[in-house]
Scaffold this motif. Structure first.
Motif, PDB file in Angstrom:
ATOM      1  N   GLY A 103      27.677  49.359  26.997  1.00  0.00           N
ATOM      2  CA  GLY A 103      26.420  48.714  27.356  1.00  0.00           C
ATOM      3  C   GLY A 103      25.490  49.666  28.082  1.00  0.00           C
ATOM      4  O   GLY A 103      24.283  49.709  27.817  1.00  0.00           O
ATOM      5  N   GLU A 189      17.724  40.610  31.631  1.00  0.00           N
ATOM      6  CA  GLU A 189      18.786  39.805  31.009  1.00  0.00           C
ATOM      7  C   GLU A 189      18.280  38.359  31.052  1.00  0.00           C
ATOM      8  O   GLU A 189      17.886  37.896  32.130  1.00  0.00           O
ATOM      9  CB  GLU A 189      20.068  39.835  31.841  1.00  0.00           C
ATOM     10  CG  GLU A 189      20.713  41.161  32.094  1.00  0.00           C
ATOM     11  CD  GLU A 189      21.466  41.136  33.438  1.00  0.00           C
ATOM     12  OE1 GLU A 189      22.634  40.748  33.464  1.00  0.00           O
ATOM     13  OE2 GLU A 189      20.856  41.502  34.462  1.00  0.00           O
ATOM     14  N   LYS A 251      29.972  44.923  24.590  1.00  0.00           N
ATOM     15  CA  LYS A 251      31.024  43.942  24.885  1.00  0.00           C
ATOM     16  C   LYS A 251      31.515  43.170  23.642  1.00  0.00           C
ATOM     17  O   LYS A 251      32.225  43.715  22.818  1.00  0.00           O
ATOM     18  CB  LYS A 251      30.545  42.962  25.955  1.00  0.00           C
ATOM     19  CG  LYS A 251      30.483  43.560  27.365  1.00  0.00           C
ATOM     20  CD  LYS A 251      30.156  42.488  28.381  1.00  0.00           C
ATOM     21  CE  LYS A 251      30.001  43.011  29.790  1.00  0.00           C
ATOM     22  NZ  LYS A 251      31.240  43.301  30.485  1.00  0.00           N
TER      23      LYS A 251
HETATM   24  C1  LIG Z   1      24.108  42.837  31.346  1.00  0.00           C
HETATM   25  C2  LIG Z   1      24.932  44.070  31.340  1.00  0.00           C
HETATM   26  N1  LIG Z   1      24.361  45.234  31.006  1.00  0.00           N
HETATM   27  C3  LIG Z   1      25.085  46.375  30.962  1.00  0.00           C
HETATM   28  C4  LIG Z   1      26.410  46.397  31.293  1.00  0.00           C
HETATM   29  C5  LIG Z   1      27.188  47.679  31.246  1.00  0.00           C
HETATM   30  O1  LIG Z   1      28.029  47.661  30.143  1.00  0.00           O
HETATM   31  P1  LIG Z   1      29.224  48.725  30.013  1.00  0.00           P
HETATM   32  O2  LIG Z   1      30.202  48.430  31.103  1.00  0.00           O
HETATM   33  O3  LIG Z   1      29.768  48.510  28.636  1.00  0.00           O
HETATM   34  O4  LIG Z   1      28.620  50.065  30.166  1.00  0.00           O
HETATM   35  C6  LIG Z   1      27.041  45.208  31.664  1.00  0.00           C
HETATM   36  C7  LIG Z   1      28.462  45.202  32.049  1.00  0.00           C
HETATM   37  O5  LIG Z   1      28.976  44.300  32.670  1.00  0.00           O
HETATM   38  C8  LIG Z   1      26.283  44.009  31.691  1.00  0.00           C
HETATM   39  O6  LIG Z   1      26.839  42.844  32.041  1.00  0.00           O
END
Ligand SMILES: Cc1ncc(COP(=O)(O)O)c(C=O)c1O
Length: 391
Positions: A103, A189, A251
């Motif tokens: 992410g 988000e 995810k």
């Molecule tokens: C909304 C959001 N963005 C980005 C991330 C980061 O993702 P990653 O841990 O795969 O780098 C997360 C992880 O929890 C998330 O919930």
């Protein structure tokens, strides 16, 4: 302490506070520890195991692809990533896709695209991105900077410059920042996950969309946690009646293998040229084959069932003892306890064979597998309610 725990505590960097539980296997929504004790998982690896542990359909798609070609470099074309990109664009209206592994990396790509858009359309000094307080966008230096929580900022300064933070659901706060900075994008988000499972209001998001149109900045929607059916639509922005310019996800789309996706809309579809971004594993055929199979299953019936199960959870918890409020969308649920600490609730649930998550603001967070059977869900909710009701 078992051997695995001892090894872990000796050799793994202490970046995680782990529960006292080792998991060795799982099927569907049930995981097992080394002694064979079973746990109903309402967290699905923080929203990753979209269809639970060792899901047969996803697993077969990955295995078939592993038999054919497990990896090649991005110097060559491969089928699964091209097909996955087509499905994503067809189902979202986005125009181009960049694949990476997480992410944070997907959001890094979004930041690059937004900065490039600002440079090209509004000048070299147009690089500021507005994000929201209580957001979470990742743990690289840039995505930490994008994350609107002071607690994440202090340890690793200097972070990437060019991020400012507006209050969620307060359009005046966005307007203030737009007056002070040359803004290339707003990043949000639709349901803040780590930040407390709080859904933004439709009015707020639509007001941002209007401002974006008037002032020519991009809207980046981070669907890393909310995406891939989690909230009851394929992506959560689809419940907000507007069209983002960039959508990131990760995810759940991978179902348990690492993938990050940056989807680029019309305005930024041609922003990148060879060499502008890249990733050794990005678009890996086996991961993409699994993701394609996951997306195929996210049809209208599956999405309707996500909403139904979300409603079932809400109905079960609404008037339960120890519950102050509920938040979130679909199968992304925040529970504010009346008196207990969310961390204590999670620890007690674990002792009784149920795995739950927490989030900022003393929330218990549920992100169950989308196909969790009703009986298991009800059994787990009974345990959770029992724990919530304890004095
Ligand atoms: C909304 C959001 N963005 C980005 C991330 C980061 O993702 P990653 O841990 O795969 O780098 C997360 C992880 O929890 C998330 O919930």
């Amino acid at each position: 302490m078992n051997t695995i725990r001892k090894l872990d505590e000796t050799y793994i960097a202490k970046t995680y506070g782990r529960f006292p539980l080792t998991l060795v296997s799982g099927k569907g929504s049930v995981a097992k520890d080394p002694e064979g004790n079973e746990y109903i998982d309402l967290g699905s690896g923080i929203g990753v195991n979209l269809f639970g542990y060792s899901d047969d359909i996803w697993k077969q798609a990955v295995i078939d692809q592993l038999d054919a070609l497990q990896h090649t470099s991005n110097l060559y074309y491969t089928g699964p990533c091209a097909k996955l990109a087509e499905v994503l664009c067809t189902r979202t209206g986005m125009k181009k896709v960049f694949f990476c592994n997480s992410g944070a990396e997907a959001n890094e790509c979004a930041v690059k695209a937004a900065r490039r858009y600002g440079q090209l359309h509004k000048g070299e000094d147009c690089y500021t991105i507005i994000t929201l307080k209580d957001s979470f966008h990742g743990r690289t230096l840039t995505t930490l900077a994008a994350t609107g929580q002071d607690g994440f900022h202090q340890l690793f300064t200097p972070l990437t410059p060019g991020f400012v933070y507006a209050e969620a659901n307060n359009i005046d706060s966005v307007k203030e920042l737009l007056k002070k900075h040359k803004v290339c994008a707003v990043m949000l988000e639709c349901v803040q996950g780590e930040g407390g499972v709080n859904a933004l209001s439709k009015e707020f998001v639509q007001q941002i969309a209007e401002l974006a149109h008037e002032e020519d900045f991009l809207i980046v929607v981070d669907e890393v946690q909310t995406g891939n059916g989690r909230t009851g639509t394929l992506y959560s922005y689809m419940q907000y009646d507007f069209m983002p310019d960039i959508v990131t996800t990760a995810k759940g789309i991978g179902g348990g293998l690492p993938i990050g996706v940056t989807m680029l809309g019309e305005k930024v579809q041609d922003i990148f040229h060879p060499g502008d971004n890249g990733s050794t594993f990005g678009g890996n055929p086996a991961v993409c084959a699994g993701a394609l199979s996951n997306l195929e299953r996210l049809d209208d019936a599956m999405l309707a069932d996500v909403c139904r199960k979300g409603d079932l959870i809400r109905a079960s918890l609404k008037d339960a003892k120890g519950v102050a409020s509920l938040s979130g969308l679909g199968l992304m649920i925040g529970i504010e306890p009346t008196h207990a600490k969310a961390a204590d609730i999670a620890a007690k649930c674990l002792m009784k064979g149920v795995l739950v998550l927490t989030a900022k603001g003393n929330k218990v967070r549920l992100l169950p597998a989308l196909n969790i059977p009703d009986e298991l869900l009800e059994k787990a909710l009974d345990v959770l309610k029992e724990v919530l009701a304890e004095e």
